[in-house]
Design an enzyme around this catalytic site. Structure first.
Site, PDB file in Angstrom:
ATOM      1  N   PHE A  22       0.733  -1.391   0.262  1.00  0.00           N
ATOM      2  CA  PHE A  22      -0.147  -0.157   0.515  1.00  0.00           C
ATOM      3  C   PHE A  22       1.013   1.120  -0.699  1.00  0.00           C
ATOM      4  O   PHE A  22       1.534   1.194   1.142  1.00  0.00           O
ATOM      5  CB  PHE A  22      -0.838  -0.206   1.097  1.00  0.00           C
ATOM      6  CG  PHE A  22      -2.760   1.372   1.199  1.00  0.00           C
ATOM      7  CD1 PHE A  22      -3.073   0.838   0.325  1.00  0.00           C
ATOM      8  CD2 PHE A  22      -2.069   2.055   2.219  1.00  0.00           C
ATOM      9  CE1 PHE A  22      -4.260   1.637   0.426  1.00  0.00           C
ATOM     10  CE2 PHE A  22      -3.370   2.510   1.589  1.00  0.00           C
ATOM     11  CZ  PHE A  22      -3.865   2.819   0.908  1.00  0.00           C
ATOM     12  N   THR A  57       1.278  -1.443   5.712  1.00  0.00           N
ATOM     13  CA  THR A  57       1.880  -1.632   7.243  1.00  0.00           C
ATOM     14  C   THR A  57       1.198  -2.113   8.528  1.00  0.00           C
ATOM     15  O   THR A  57       2.070  -2.940   9.126  1.00  0.00           O
ATOM     16  CB  THR A  57       1.984  -0.397   7.479  1.00  0.00           C
ATOM     17  OG1 THR A  57       2.809   0.597   6.383  1.00  0.00           O
ATOM     18  CG2 THR A  57       2.508   0.224   8.225  1.00  0.00           C
ATOM     19  N   THR A  81       4.031   3.131   4.598  1.00  0.00           N
ATOM     20  CA  THR A  81       3.911   4.786   4.795  1.00  0.00           C
ATOM     21  C   THR A  81       2.466   5.065   5.119  1.00  0.00           C
ATOM     22  O   THR A  81       1.707   4.461   4.403  1.00  0.00           O
ATOM     23  CB  THR A  81       4.138   5.045   3.299  1.00  0.00           C
ATOM     24  OG1 THR A  81       5.160   5.249   2.504  1.00  0.00           O
ATOM     25  CG2 THR A  81       3.815   6.680   3.095  1.00  0.00           C
ATOM     26  N   ILE A  83      -0.297   7.805   5.707  1.00  0.00           N
ATOM     27  CA  ILE A  83      -0.727   8.549   4.885  1.00  0.00           C
ATOM     28  C   ILE A  83      -2.177   9.316   6.474  1.00  0.00           C
ATOM     29  O   ILE A  83      -3.280   8.237   5.585  1.00  0.00           O
ATOM     30  CB  ILE A  83      -0.844   9.207   3.516  1.00  0.00           C
ATOM     31  CG1 ILE A  83       0.768   9.007   3.256  1.00  0.00           C
ATOM     32  CG2 ILE A  83      -0.742  10.247   3.116  1.00  0.00           C
ATOM     33  CD1 ILE A  83       0.715   9.359   1.937  1.00  0.00           C
ATOM     34  N   HIS A  89      -8.004   7.278  11.273  1.00  0.00           N
ATOM     35  CA  HIS A  89      -7.584   5.393  10.964  1.00  0.00           C
ATOM     36  C   HIS A  89      -6.114   5.557  11.623  1.00  0.00           C
ATOM     37  O   HIS A  89      -5.892   4.478  11.570  1.00  0.00           O
ATOM     38  CB  HIS A  89      -8.665   5.038  10.125  1.00  0.00           C
ATOM     39  CG  HIS A  89      -8.150   3.940   9.417  1.00  0.00           C
ATOM     40  ND1 HIS A  89      -8.456   2.800  10.060  1.00  0.00           N
ATOM     41  CD2 HIS A  89      -7.546   3.656   8.564  1.00  0.00           C
ATOM     42  CE1 HIS A  89      -7.931   1.706   9.257  1.00  0.00           C
ATOM     43  NE2 HIS A  89      -7.203   2.107   8.933  1.00  0.00           N
TER      44      HIS A  89
END
Length: 160
Positions: A22, A57, A81, A83, A89
Site C-alpha cells: 500500500f 503496514t 507509509t 498517510i 484511522h
C-alpha cells in the site's frame, strides 16, 4: 567503565526487509534507499537480504514476529507509509504497528528498525522518501546496521 559503541559495517549479517505494498510508489523509494545503504555502506551481501511484501503496514508485525521467532536474521527493517486521511484511522494503524514491532523486538532481542512514514499528506511522504528530507528507508538501514553490531558486542560482554 565499559562503553559499547559500534560501526555500521555488517557484511556477514542476514537482514529481512518487510515492505508494505500500500502506497507502493513511496515505499519503493524507501526500499531503494535501504538496499543502497545495506549494500554500499554496510557491505551486506545481496544474498543475505530477504525482501517480503505484505498488503499494508498493519500486516508488517505478523511477518516480523514470524521472522524473529525463526532466529535466522540479525535485524528486520520495516518499510511502509501511513498517510493521514479524513479520519483518525491512520493513528490507530501507526500506533498499533509501532507498538507491536517494539514488543516483538524486545521479546526476541532482535533489532527491528522503522522505515515507516507517518505523514499528514502525500507531499511529506515524498519528501521523506528521497527528496528534501532524505530517505527514511536509508536511515532505518543505518540504524539496523549499527544495532546488529551493538548486539554482537553486547553478547560478547554478557556471555563471555
Amino acid at each position: 567503565m565499559n562503553i559499547i559503541q559500534s560501526g555500521i559495517t555488517a557484511e556477514n549479517s542476514s537482514i529481512a526487509i518487510i515492505i508494505a505494498r500500500f502506497n507502493e510508489f513511496i515505499n519503493k523509494n524507501l526500499l531503494l534507499g535501504a538496499l543502497d545503504t545495506l549494500k554500499r555502506i554496510g557491505q551486506v551481501h545481496e544474498e543475505n537480504i530477504l525482501k517480503i511484501y505484505v498488503p499494508g503496514t498493519y500486516e508488517i508485525p505478523t511477518i516480523a514476529s514470524y521472522i524473529a521467532k525463526s532466529g535466522k536474521y540479525d535485524a528486520i527493517i520495516a518499510i511502509g507509509t501511513i498517510i493521514k486521511g479524513q479520519t483518525d484511522h491512520f493513528k490507530y494503524i501507526a500506533n498499533d504497528t509501532s507498538s507491536s514491532l517494539s514488543r516483538i523486538s524486545a521479546q526476541y532481542f532482535l533489532p527491528i528498525t522503522l522505515g515507516i512514514l507517518t505523514t499528514k499528506n502525500i507531499e511529506q511522504s515524498i519528501e521523506r522518501s528521497g527528496t528534501k528530507m532524505g530517505n527514511k528507508g536509508s536511515d532505518a538501514a543505518l540504524a539496523a546496521l549499527e544495532m546488529i553490531n551493538v548486539m554482537k558486542k553486547l553478547k560478547k560482554v554478557i556471555y563471555y
